[in-house]
Design an enzyme around this catalytic site. Structure first.
Site, PDB file in Angstrom:
ATOM      1  N   ARG A  19       0.855  -1.185   0.000  1.00 49.48           N
ATOM      2  CA  ARG A  19       0.000   0.000   0.000  1.00 49.48           C
ATOM      3  C   ARG A  19       0.882   1.223   0.000  1.00 49.48           C
ATOM      4  NH1 ARG A  19      -4.470   0.541   4.557  1.00 49.48           N
ATOM      5  NH2 ARG A  19      -2.654   0.671   5.879  1.00 49.48           N
ATOM      6  N   THR A  51      -1.222   7.468  -0.367  1.00 49.81           N
ATOM      7  CA  THR A  51      -2.534   7.400  -1.043  1.00 49.81           C
ATOM      8  C   THR A  51      -3.337   6.178  -0.607  1.00 49.81           C
ATOM      9  OG1 THR A  51      -1.652   6.051  -2.831  1.00 49.81           O
ATOM     10  CG2 THR A  51      -1.519   8.435  -3.121  1.00 49.81           C
ATOM     11  N   ASP A  98       0.608  -3.168  12.416  1.00 51.14           N
ATOM     12  CA  ASP A  98       1.052  -3.563  11.076  1.00 51.14           C
ATOM     13  C   ASP A  98       1.370  -5.054  11.081  1.00 51.14           C
ATOM     14  OD1 ASP A  98       2.821  -4.183   8.838  1.00 51.14           O
ATOM     15  OD2 ASP A  98       2.737  -2.030   8.450  1.00 51.14           O
ATOM     16  N   ASP A 128       4.890  -6.198   9.746  1.00 53.64           N
ATOM     17  CA  ASP A 128       5.984  -5.887  10.676  1.00 53.64           C
ATOM     18  C   ASP A 128       5.968  -6.817  11.883  1.00 53.64           C
ATOM     19  OD1 ASP A 128       7.088  -3.903   9.169  1.00 53.64           O
ATOM     20  OD2 ASP A 128       5.936  -2.287  10.107  1.00 53.64           O
TER      21      ASP A 128
HETATM   22  C1  PRP Z   1      -1.109  -4.650   4.658  1.00 60.86           C
HETATM   23  C2  PRP Z   1      -1.934  -5.915   4.768  1.00 60.86           C
HETATM   24  C3  PRP Z   1      -2.779  -5.890   3.531  1.00 60.86           C
HETATM   25  C4  PRP Z   1      -3.027  -4.400   3.359  1.00 60.86           C
HETATM   26  C5  PRP Z   1      -4.421  -4.103   3.819  1.00 60.86           C
HETATM   27  O1  PRP Z   1      -0.083  -4.829   3.791  1.00 60.86           O
HETATM   28  O2  PRP Z   1      -1.153  -7.085   4.876  1.00 60.86           O
HETATM   29  O3  PRP Z   1      -2.155  -6.424   2.392  1.00 60.86           O
HETATM   30  O4  PRP Z   1      -2.082  -3.724   4.173  1.00 60.86           O
HETATM   31  O5  PRP Z   1      -4.748  -2.790   3.584  1.00 60.86           O
HETATM   32  P1  PRP Z   1      -5.896  -2.337   2.557  1.00 60.86           P
HETATM   33  O6  PRP Z   1      -7.071  -3.236   2.813  1.00 60.86           O
HETATM   34  O7  PRP Z   1      -6.157  -0.905   2.949  1.00 60.86           O
HETATM   35  O8  PRP Z   1      -5.371  -2.473   1.166  1.00 60.86           O
HETATM   36  P2  PRP Z   1       1.068  -3.716   3.587  1.00 60.86           P
HETATM   37  O9  PRP Z   1       0.704  -2.858   2.430  1.00 60.86           O
HETATM   38  O10 PRP Z   1       1.326  -3.033   4.891  1.00 60.86           O
HETATM   39  O11 PRP Z   1       2.284  -4.595   3.124  1.00 60.86           O
HETATM   40  P3  PRP Z   1       3.087  -5.751   3.891  1.00 60.86           P
HETATM   41  O12 PRP Z   1       2.255  -7.004   3.794  1.00 60.86           O
HETATM   42  O13 PRP Z   1       4.332  -5.882   3.110  1.00 60.86           O
HETATM   43  O14 PRP Z   1       3.311  -5.355   5.335  1.00 60.86           O
HETATM   44  N1  URA Z   2      -2.401  -3.172   7.209  1.00 62.95           N
HETATM   45  C1  URA Z   2      -1.961  -3.603   8.422  1.00 62.95           C
HETATM   46  O1  URA Z   2      -0.979  -4.355   8.511  1.00 62.95           O
HETATM   47  N2  URA Z   2      -2.647  -3.219   9.514  1.00 62.95           N
HETATM   48  C2  URA Z   2      -3.733  -2.428   9.440  1.00 62.95           C
HETATM   49  O2  URA Z   2      -4.328  -2.118  10.481  1.00 62.95           O
HETATM   50  C3  URA Z   2      -4.166  -1.983   8.174  1.00 62.95           C
HETATM   51  C4  URA Z   2      -3.484  -2.385   7.084  1.00 62.95           C
END
Ligand code: PRP
Ligand code: URA
Length: 468
Positions: free
Chosen positions: A363, A367, A459, A462
């Site tokens: 993400r 944005t 997160d 993380d």
């Molecule tokens: C997080 C999570 C989802 C997304 C959800 O991923 O694992 O993929 O955010 O958010 P949304 O419903 O608003 O799209 P992130 O983009 O943080 O990447 P990561 O898995 O590498 O931590």
């Molecule tokens: N992605 C995450 O990992 N946590 C949240 O709360 C939202 C998006």
């Protein structure tokens, strides 16, 4: 569009005509006479009163259940006859969805509840926001204990409609779940709400008079395992298709839930307990990772309930027996990278033969828009049933884009599995991909200004990989 709606699911009968969301006429009768005597005279009076005939109607709507079997059969039979004679389509409306519409203007959770006796209610939960309703559960038969566990800790106001409202409210309050019953004039079924619900349904839910049928809800034990096996007779198969059960979604196409994919919130004490440990910021990376995997197993167990079965012969130490076995469906689990990786192991523990495809998505922090940075799928992915996995469904942008990507590769039968969902993400998936069911460990309150789920768990990526 002019809609004639018939509501016969309970003791009272009502009939209404609406045009583009406005009620033109309605009639209601509750004097104990059987619907077979009262319904058609009411239809005639209502139409005559506004100078219309059945041929002026564009769509015939009827409640198809849950409710009184006899009442629903009378309503459906009448709607079939009217639609057939007028050569117009008909639409079957969930009694619970129509009830929820009575109170869609009050933001919060709407619990539509009908007394199902045997210590159960027929129930569906919705989220009402600015007059729109998002379905959070399928129509189901549920115990008051299970419902109170689900609603415990809900932060949105809870309002209850339906003939089970009093029963339900008393029980919830006794369990410490605050709730209110809708005002008396809108607490029960009525044909105007039914017509409004029909108007909100997509055209692909319209049926010919011939195809219109009641939908009966039954507790799960009413669908014996045998009926899901290959050898069932055609007649029994047909009746099995008409039975909706809690947590069990019928074969695709058998029963569209108002054209929307269903949200299944896994109602199990072990999931609830493990989710609470995940939320705790003091949980270690090692424990977090193990818990994600364990919850993955538990959600997979529910999400694979509809896997088709066949039989095979085995020799037990005592005799030969015909026993159930999974019908060799091709299955693939698709984690959204990174955090989705944490769930793969849980799915594979229950479906070890599944193939794994990877889709990399992040993400944009400013944005919140998702970007695909990697995609590697098994060659025959289009022939497989797909389970997309990601711990978090926040705005729904990532999951929606991943589903679009899989559909672009020819995949047809897709489910989405997440640990935590926000109502915003659920709405997004139901809007963008109404054919995709969502399975989650908990439904949270909403998002903060950074798109993080509240109360959430932070997160997920993380915390699984220890990167912060
Ligand atoms: C997080 C999570 C989802 C997304 C959800 O991923 O694992 O993929 O955010 O958010 P949304 O419903 O608003 O799209 P992130 O983009 O943080 O990447 P990561 O898995 O590498 O931590
Ligand atoms: N992605 C995450 O990992 N946590 C949240 O709360 C939202 C998006």
């Amino acid at each position: 569009m002019k809609i004639l709606a018939l509501e016969t699911s309970a003791r009272a009968v009502s009939v209404a005509v609406t045009e583009n969301g406005v009620a033109l006429a309605s009639a209601y009768q509750n004097n104990g006479l059987t619907h077979s005597r009262t319904l058609m005279p009411l239809v005639e009076n209502v139409l005559r009163g506004i100078g219309l005939t059945a041929r002026d109607i564009d769509l015939f709507a009827v409640s198809t259940g849950p409710g009184s079997f006899t009442g629903i059969r009378i309503g459906v039979a009448a709607a079939k006859g009217l639609a057939f004679g007028a050569e117009r389509p008909a639409v079957g409306v969930s009694t619970l969805a129509a009830l929820a519409r009575n109170i869609a203007f009050a933001d919060g959770l709407v619990v539509a509840a009908m007394d199902a006796r045997r210590a159960q209610i027929y129930e569906a939960t919705f989220r009402a926001q600015n007059g729109a309703l998002a379905r959070l559960t399928p129509d189901r038969a549920v115990s008051l204990e299970d419902l109170s566990r689900e609603l415990a800790g809900a932060t949105l106001p809870i309002r209850i409609v339906g003939d089970g409202a009093e029963l339900c409210a008393e029980f919830l309050k006794a369990c410490g779940v605050p709730c209110r019953i809708a005002p008396p004039h809108i607490v029960m079924q009525n044909a105007v709400s039914l017509a409004l619900e029909a108007e909100a349904m997509p055209e692909n839910a319209y049926l010919s008079a011939q195809d219109l049928r009641p939908l009966y809800l039954r507790p799960p034990q009413a669908v014996p395992l045998r009926e899901r096996l290959n050898g069932i007779s055609e007649k029994r198969k047909e009746s099995a298709e008409n039975v909706r059960t809690p947590c069990e979604r019928p074969e695709k196409g058998a029963l569209p839930m108002n054209g929307k994919g269903t949200l299944h919130v896994i109602d199990h004490p072990l999931v609830a307990h493990k989710m609470s440990i995940l939320r705790d910021k003091n949980t270690s990376v090692k424990d977090f990772r193990e818990l994600v995997s364990e919850i993955g197993v538990l959600i997979t167990y529910e999400a694979t309930r509809d896997l088709p079965l066949t039989t095979k012969t085995v020799e037990t130490p005592l005799c030969t027996a015909e026993v159930p076995t999974i019908k060799g469906k091709k299955f693939a689990v698709v984690p959204i990278l990174r955090a989705g990786l944490g769930l793969v192991d849980g799915v594979l523990r229950l479906v070890p033969s599944a193939r794994v495809g990877h889709i990399g998505m992040y993400r944009d922090e400013a944005t919140l828009e998702p970007h695909v940075y990697f995609c590697k799928m098994p060659k025959d992915i289009a022939e497989r049933d797909i389970m997309i996995v990601d711990p978090m469904l926040a705005t729904g942008g990532s999951a929606s884009a991943a589903i679009t990507e899989m559909k672009g590769r020819g995949c047809k039968n897709i489910k989405l599995m997440v640990l935590l969902a926000a109502p915003e993400g659920v709405e997004r998936i139901q809007k963008d991909h109404p054919d995709v069911d969502i399975y989650c460990g908990a439904l949270d309150k909403g998002l903060n200004e950074h798109g993080y789920i509240l109360p959430g768990l932070g997160d997920a990526g993380d915390r699984i990989f220890g990167t912060k």
